[in-house]
Design an enzyme around this catalytic site. Structure first.
Site, PDB file in Angstrom:
ATOM      1  N   ARG A   6       0.818  -1.202   0.000  1.00  0.00           N
ATOM      2  CA  ARG A   6       0.000   0.000   0.000  1.00  0.00           C
ATOM      3  C   ARG A   6       0.852   1.251   0.000  1.00  0.00           C
ATOM      4  O   ARG A   6       1.953   1.270   0.526  1.00  0.00           O
ATOM      5  CB  ARG A   6      -0.873   0.042   1.271  1.00  0.00           C
ATOM      6  CG  ARG A   6      -2.031  -0.912   1.316  1.00  0.00           C
ATOM      7  CD  ARG A   6      -3.172  -0.517   0.401  1.00  0.00           C
ATOM      8  NE  ARG A   6      -3.423   0.918   0.363  1.00  0.00           N
ATOM      9  CZ  ARG A   6      -4.297   1.561   1.124  1.00  0.00           C
ATOM     10  NH1 ARG A   6      -5.014   0.925   2.010  1.00  0.00           N
ATOM     11  NH2 ARG A   6      -4.464   2.861   0.999  1.00  0.00           N
ATOM     12  N   ARG A  62       3.478   4.786 -16.201  1.00  0.00           N
ATOM     13  CA  ARG A  62       3.875   4.565 -17.593  1.00  0.00           C
ATOM     14  C   ARG A  62       5.175   5.282 -17.935  1.00  0.00           C
ATOM     15  O   ARG A  62       5.847   4.911 -18.893  1.00  0.00           O
ATOM     16  CB  ARG A  62       2.762   5.026 -18.549  1.00  0.00           C
ATOM     17  CG  ARG A  62       1.513   4.204 -18.429  1.00  0.00           C
ATOM     18  CD  ARG A  62       1.745   2.814 -19.002  1.00  0.00           C
ATOM     19  NE  ARG A  62       0.628   1.945 -18.681  1.00  0.00           N
ATOM     20  CZ  ARG A  62       0.749   0.805 -18.024  1.00  0.00           C
ATOM     21  NH1 ARG A  62       1.921   0.400 -17.613  1.00  0.00           N
ATOM     22  NH2 ARG A  62      -0.301   0.065 -17.776  1.00  0.00           N
ATOM     23  N   CYS A  74      -7.048   3.049 -12.823  1.00  0.00           N
ATOM     24  CA  CYS A  74      -7.414   4.152 -11.931  1.00  0.00           C
ATOM     25  C   CYS A  74      -8.905   4.075 -11.603  1.00  0.00           C
ATOM     26  O   CYS A  74      -9.716   3.724 -12.458  1.00  0.00           O
ATOM     27  CB  CYS A  74      -7.138   5.496 -12.587  1.00  0.00           C
ATOM     28  SG  CYS A  74      -5.412   5.823 -12.891  1.00  0.00           S
ATOM     29  N   GLU A  77     -12.087   6.871  -5.329  1.00  0.00           N
ATOM     30  CA  GLU A  77     -12.280   6.437  -3.949  1.00  0.00           C
ATOM     31  C   GLU A  77     -13.734   6.711  -3.529  1.00  0.00           C
ATOM     32  O   GLU A  77     -14.366   7.629  -4.034  1.00  0.00           O
ATOM     33  CB  GLU A  77     -11.354   7.293  -3.104  1.00  0.00           C
ATOM     34  CG  GLU A  77     -10.596   6.793  -1.934  1.00  0.00           C
ATOM     35  CD  GLU A  77     -10.229   5.372  -1.739  1.00  0.00           C
ATOM     36  OE1 GLU A  77     -10.799   4.776  -0.830  1.00  0.00           O
ATOM     37  OE2 GLU A  77      -9.330   4.868  -2.413  1.00  0.00           O
ATOM     38  N   ARG A  89      -4.190   7.029  -3.698  1.00  0.00           N
ATOM     39  CA  ARG A  89      -3.846   5.779  -3.018  1.00  0.00           C
ATOM     40  C   ARG A  89      -3.410   4.742  -4.047  1.00  0.00           C
ATOM     41  O   ARG A  89      -3.942   4.701  -5.151  1.00  0.00           O
ATOM     42  CB  ARG A  89      -5.034   5.253  -2.239  1.00  0.00           C
ATOM     43  CG  ARG A  89      -5.440   6.104  -1.046  1.00  0.00           C
ATOM     44  CD  ARG A  89      -6.733   5.555  -0.424  1.00  0.00           C
ATOM     45  NE  ARG A  89      -7.080   6.194   0.819  1.00  0.00           N
ATOM     46  CZ  ARG A  89      -7.836   7.289   0.923  1.00  0.00           C
ATOM     47  NH1 ARG A  89      -8.299   7.879  -0.169  1.00  0.00           N
ATOM     48  NH2 ARG A  89      -8.120   7.799   2.102  1.00  0.00           N
ATOM     49  N   TYR A 107       3.542   6.023   3.032  1.00  0.00           N
ATOM     50  CA  TYR A 107       2.559   7.098   3.163  1.00  0.00           C
ATOM     51  C   TYR A 107       3.322   8.423   3.207  1.00  0.00           C
ATOM     52  O   TYR A 107       4.173   8.617   4.082  1.00  0.00           O
ATOM     53  CB  TYR A 107       1.713   6.904   4.418  1.00  0.00           C
ATOM     54  CG  TYR A 107       0.851   5.661   4.307  1.00  0.00           C
ATOM     55  CD1 TYR A 107      -0.448   5.752   3.827  1.00  0.00           C
ATOM     56  CD2 TYR A 107       1.352   4.409   4.620  1.00  0.00           C
ATOM     57  CE1 TYR A 107      -1.226   4.611   3.684  1.00  0.00           C
ATOM     58  CE2 TYR A 107       0.585   3.264   4.480  1.00  0.00           C
ATOM     59  CZ  TYR A 107      -0.703   3.373   4.015  1.00  0.00           C
ATOM     60  OH  TYR A 107      -1.469   2.252   3.859  1.00  0.00           O
ATOM     61  N   ARG A 115      -2.436   5.539   7.909  1.00  0.00           N
ATOM     62  CA  ARG A 115      -1.987   4.294   8.553  1.00  0.00           C
ATOM     63  C   ARG A 115      -0.609   4.492   9.168  1.00  0.00           C
ATOM     64  O   ARG A 115       0.361   3.887   8.727  1.00  0.00           O
ATOM     65  CB  ARG A 115      -1.950   3.152   7.545  1.00  0.00           C
ATOM     66  CG  ARG A 115      -3.269   2.615   7.064  1.00  0.00           C
ATOM     67  CD  ARG A 115      -4.137   1.989   8.144  1.00  0.00           C
ATOM     68  NE  ARG A 115      -3.510   0.921   8.895  1.00  0.00           N
ATOM     69  CZ  ARG A 115      -3.706  -0.372   8.669  1.00  0.00           C
ATOM     70  NH1 ARG A 115      -4.503  -0.773   7.712  1.00  0.00           N
ATOM     71  NH2 ARG A 115      -3.107  -1.273   9.439  1.00  0.00           N
TER      72      ARG A 115
END
Length: 123
Positions: A6, A62, A74, A77, A89, A107, A115
């Site tokens: 993540r 890319r 893509c 959210e 994200r 992050y 997180r």
């Protein structure tokens, strides 16, 4: 073994240059921290919050040499009330021998609040 790695970051404005720069930085940090080679990656899913509509952040992947054939998608959210705005994200699905508790999730910027328990900055 297949692992999910993540990552997330934020931008301050909805413009193509800023979104691509932030996404590039995030992806490269995820790749570096986990020693990922493109051949190990099954897919990359990138989501953005509903306030980011200027470009597809997948363009950043890319532009990374060797990553041409990695499938990337893509999505938007879920717009949960009170959630972090201007956020990008990434979920990278990788074939790796890294133990699950040794995966380095990344992050950056304002996304460090998402997180902190899994973030590289807290390890």
């Amino acid at each position: 073994m297949i692992r999910g790695i993540r990552g997330a970051t934020t931008v301050t404005q909805d413009n193509e240059q800023q979104i691509l720069k932030a996404t590039d930085e995030l992806l490269k940090e995820m790749i570096k921290k986990n020693s990922i080679q493109p051949e190990q990656v099954a897919q990359v899913i990138i989501t953005v919050t509903e306030d980011l509509i200027s470009t597809f952040p997948a363009k950043a992947l890319r532009n990374i040499e060797g990553w041409t054939y990695v499938p990337v998608m893509c999505m938007q959210e879920i717009p949960v009330k009170g959630s972090l705005k201007m956020c990008i994200r990434v979920m990278m699905t990788v074939n790796t021998d890294i133990e699950q508790d040794k995966v380095n999730h990344v992050y950056l910027e304002g996304a460090t609040v998402l997180r902190p328990d899994l973030s590289v900055s807290s390890q």
